[in-house]
Design a protein around this motif. Sequence first.
Motif: not given
Length: 205
Positions: A4, A43, A45, A63-64, A66-67, A69-70, A122
Amino acid sequence: MSTAEALHPAGDRARVEPPADPDAVVPAAASVDLHRVAEPAVTLDRLPGRDLAPAELLELVAAVAADPERWEAHVAFGEGGRRHYALLHRDAHVDVWVLCWVPENDTGWHDHDISSGAVAVTRGLLVEHNLAVGAGSTGVPTPVPGGRAFSFGPDHIHRLTGLAPASVSIHAYSPPLWRMGQYTLRGGVLRRRSVSYADELRPLD
Ligand SMILES: [Fe+2]
């Protein structure tokens, strides 16, 4: 440094304000820095329960991205020119995918039927090609490096190719992909074929 942090390096974290017109698109030639979309309103969520406009899809892929883990666990690279991809989310209004690219990967020319979309690279480097009469089979190419994102409406026709080895991108579409148009270009004649979103896009010519 975490993934991140690598994706969102310290520096200018000024938020990219959503455009006044949510249907406004950010073309690849004007792609935005992912790290500047610092506080996405949309996001996985925080989905609004309706179809998303291109500006919202751009926030969602940021948002995805930056995450990790998803999506990190889904990263793998196909052999023999096959692209590896995985569905991260799908509901009545939006679907989100992670796609993995090697340099020989090529979607071929396609549209997204009635869906708008956004792409966040990414890592690595993709090339978006825009179809232009007289520009030849590669169209107008625009490199999109890791850390940048762009969006488009349902009127968009493009072709995505991998350029750097082990490139990864996050894609979101609203309404979710169902049918897509895939094009052949033979002898300067363009033809469209309707295909299922479940079919892997590849050049037909
Ligand atoms: Fe596409």
